[in-house]
Scaffold this active site. Structure first.
Site, PDB file in Angstrom:
ATOM      1  N   ASP A 130       8.466  -1.565   6.631  1.00  0.00           N
ATOM      2  CA  ASP A 130       8.120  -2.474   5.749  1.00  0.00           C
ATOM      3  C   ASP A 130       9.354  -3.205   5.393  1.00  0.00           C
ATOM      4  OD1 ASP A 130       5.567  -2.451   6.324  1.00  0.00           O
ATOM      5  OD2 ASP A 130       5.115  -1.118   4.526  1.00  0.00           O
ATOM      6  N   ASP A 138       0.769  -1.163   0.098  1.00  0.00           N
ATOM      7  CA  ASP A 138       0.134   0.038  -0.032  1.00  0.00           C
ATOM      8  C   ASP A 138       0.897   1.393  -0.089  1.00  0.00           C
ATOM      9  OD1 ASP A 138       0.812  -0.461   2.699  1.00  0.00           O
ATOM     10  OD2 ASP A 138      -0.931   0.386   3.540  1.00  0.00           O
ATOM     11  N   ASP A 166       6.796   1.064   2.384  1.00  0.00           N
ATOM     12  CA  ASP A 166       6.579   0.030   1.469  1.00  0.00           C
ATOM     13  C   ASP A 166       7.360   0.605   0.125  1.00  0.00           C
ATOM     14  OD1 ASP A 166       3.632   0.843   2.695  1.00  0.00           O
ATOM     15  OD2 ASP A 166       3.415  -1.102   1.968  1.00  0.00           O
TER      16      ASP A 166
HETATM   17  C1  BDR Z   1       2.041  -0.496   8.738  1.00  0.00           C
HETATM   18  O1  BDR Z   1       1.189   0.445   8.170  1.00  0.00           O
HETATM   19  C2  BDR Z   1       1.522   1.347   7.429  1.00  0.00           C
HETATM   20  O2  BDR Z   1       1.526   2.637   7.955  1.00  0.00           O
HETATM   21  C3  BDR Z   1       2.960   0.805   7.120  1.00  0.00           C
HETATM   22  O3  BDR Z   1       3.253   0.972   5.679  1.00  0.00           O
HETATM   23  C4  BDR Z   1       3.024  -0.426   7.386  1.00  0.00           C
HETATM   24  O4  BDR Z   1       2.739  -1.444   6.617  1.00  0.00           O
HETATM   25  C5  BDR Z   1       2.789  -0.242   9.931  1.00  0.00           C
HETATM   26  O5  BDR Z   1       1.586  -0.391  11.172  1.00  0.00           O
HETATM   27 CA    CA Z   2       2.736  -0.842   4.316  1.00  0.00          CA
END
Ligand code: BDR
Ligand code: CA
Length: 340
Positions: free
Chosen positions: A244, A12, A17
Site C-alpha cells: 500500500d 485497514d 497500510d
Molecule cells: C491489498 O489487500 C491487503 O492485504 C493489503 O493491505 C492491500 O491493501 C492487496 O490486495
Molecule cells: Ca490495505
C-alpha cells in the site's frame, strides 16, 4: 519542500497500510488531514488499534482517526490470512493512549471535506465501504474531492481469487459505487503493487537502525518476506514488498508510473465477482457498435435514473500498469528515514 498534497487516508491496517501511514506522515509534500478505518485485513477494532499504534511509533502529531464500517455492504467481514493474528504481524507494539474521533468515518469524512476551501485527495488502501457510504449518504462532498487514488483491482490476475484483488473482492459493490461516482479515480492495482520490494539487506538495516519507525518498518518488511517466501517466487529473491505504501508514492511521484486512462468495470456476480475488468482495447468493439450497455446513473443524487445511449459503458479510470520499482523502493527508504 512545500505541502502539495492534502490527503485523507482510508486504511485497514494491515502490515502494508502501516508502511503507507508512516510514509504519509513522513513525506514533506503530504499533509495528512485524517485517517479513517475499515474492516478488511483484520477486524475494525484491530485496524483502529493498529493505526493508533503506528502513529505513536512515528511520533505523528495528533492526526484525527475515525472508525468506520465493521463489514462490507453485503458480504460478511473476511480478514486476510497474511497479516498475522492482530493484523500487524504480531510485532507486539504497545497499546496507544490516543483518542479516536467519536464520529463514524463517513461523518468524519463529510465534515472534514466540507470544511476545506480546496478539494483534497482521498487515498484508499482498503475495501472501499467507508467511501461508498460517504458518496451515497453525502453526495454534496463530491466537489470537495479532487480524486480518489485507490489501491485495489488488477488489469491482470487477482490475489484473493484467480481474478479478484483483495480490497475489491472484499466489497465489490463499494468499489463499483466509487468507480461509478463521477469522482476522478486512480487505480494502483496488483499490476504495480507487487513490483515494489525492499531487499533483505535494506530491511535488515532498518531493523537494526536507530529509529523506532525504521525498526517497525524493518520488522513489517521481514514479515512480508516470510509471507512472500511461502508464495510465488519474488523476482528479487528474498524481499518484502511495500504494498500500500506504493499507492502513496504514486501521489508524490506519478512520473515513475506508466498510466493509461481506461474504462473499468467491477464484476459483481459469479466466479469473477470482485474482478476489475480493464478495457485495454485500442479499437471500438462490437459491444459499442451494437449498444449493449445501459449507463449507470452517475449523478450525485441519483436523480436521473439509468439511461442508455451515448454515455453507455464503464467510466474511465487512470490505471497504473507499470512502475519504476527501484525508484519507489528508494523513495520509500529515503522517506521512512525522515521519521524518529
Ligand atoms: C491489498 O489487500 C491487503 O492485504 C493489503 O493491505 C492491500 O491493501 C492487496 O490486495
Ligand atoms: Ca490495505
Amino acid at each position: 519542500m512545500v505541502v502539495t498534497h492534502r490527503v485523507l487516508l482510508d486504511v485497514d491496517t494491515g502490515i502494508d497500510d502501516a508502511l503507507a501511514i508512516m510514509f504519509a506522515v513522513a513525506h514533506p509534500e503530504i499533509e495528512l488531514l485524517g485517517i479513517t478505518c475499515v474492516a478488511g485485513n483484520t477486524s475494525l477494532e484491530n485496524v483502529v488499534a493498529n493505526t493508533l499504534k503506528v502513529l505513536d511509533v512515528a511520533e505523528a502529531p495528533s492526526i484525527p482517526v475515525a472508525a468506520g464500517s465493521r463489514r462490507p455492504l453485503i458480504e460478511p467481514a473476511r480478514a486476510s490470512h497474511v497479516h498475522g493474528g492482530d493484523g500487524l504481524g504480531d510485532v507486539g507494539l504497545p497499546v496507544s493512549a490516543r483518542e479516536v474521533d467519536p464520529r463514524h468515518a463517513s461523518d468524519f469524512l463529510r465534515d472534514t471535506l466540507l470544511a476545506q476551501d480546496e478539494p483534497v485527495t482521498i487515498v484508499a488502501l482498503a475495501p472501499q465501504t467507508n467511501l461508498a457510504l460517504l458518496l451515497r449518504q453525502y453526495p454534496e462532498v463530491v466537489p470537495k474531492i479532487e480524486r480518489i487514488l485507490f489501491m485495489g483491482g488488477s488489469a491482470s490476475g487477482g490475489n484473493a481469487t484467480a481474478v479478484a484483488e483483495f480490497n475489491v473482492w472484499h466489497d465489490p459493490e463499494a468499489a463499483a459505487i466509487v468507480i461509478d461516482s463521477g469522482v476522478p479515480t486512480f487505480m494502483y492495482g496488483l499490476d504495480v503493487f507487487n513490483q515494489v520490494t525492499i531487499d533483505e539487506r535494506d530491511a535488515d538495516e532498518l531493523l537494526l537502525g536507530p529509529s523506532a519507525s525504521g525498526r517497525l518498518a524493518g520488522a513489517l518488511l521481514h514479515h512480508q518476506m516470510a509471507d512472500d517466501a511461502e508464495g510465488e517466487p519474488n523476482p528479487d529473491g528474498y524481499a518484502g514488498h511495500i504494498g500500500d505504501a506504493g499507492a502513496v508514492c504514486a501521489l508524490v511521484d506519478p512520473e515513475a508510473l506508466h498510466v493509461e486512462r481506461r474504462p473499468v468495470r467491477v464484476e459483481l456476480a459469479g466466479a469473477s465477482r470482485g474482478q476489475t475488468v480493464v478495457d485495454r482495447r485500442q479499437r471500438v468493439g462490437e459491444d459499442a457498435v451494437h449498444g449493449a450497455h445501459a449507463a449507470p446513473d452517475r449523478t450525485p443524487t441519483g436523480a436521473a435514473g439509468g439511461t442508455a445511449g451515448a454515455l453507455a459503458g464503464p467510466l474511465p479510470v487512470d490505471v497504473a500498469l507499470d512502475v519504476d520499482r527501484l525508484r519507489y523502493a528508494r523513495l520509500f527508504l529515503d522517506t521512512i528515514a525522515l521519521l524518529p
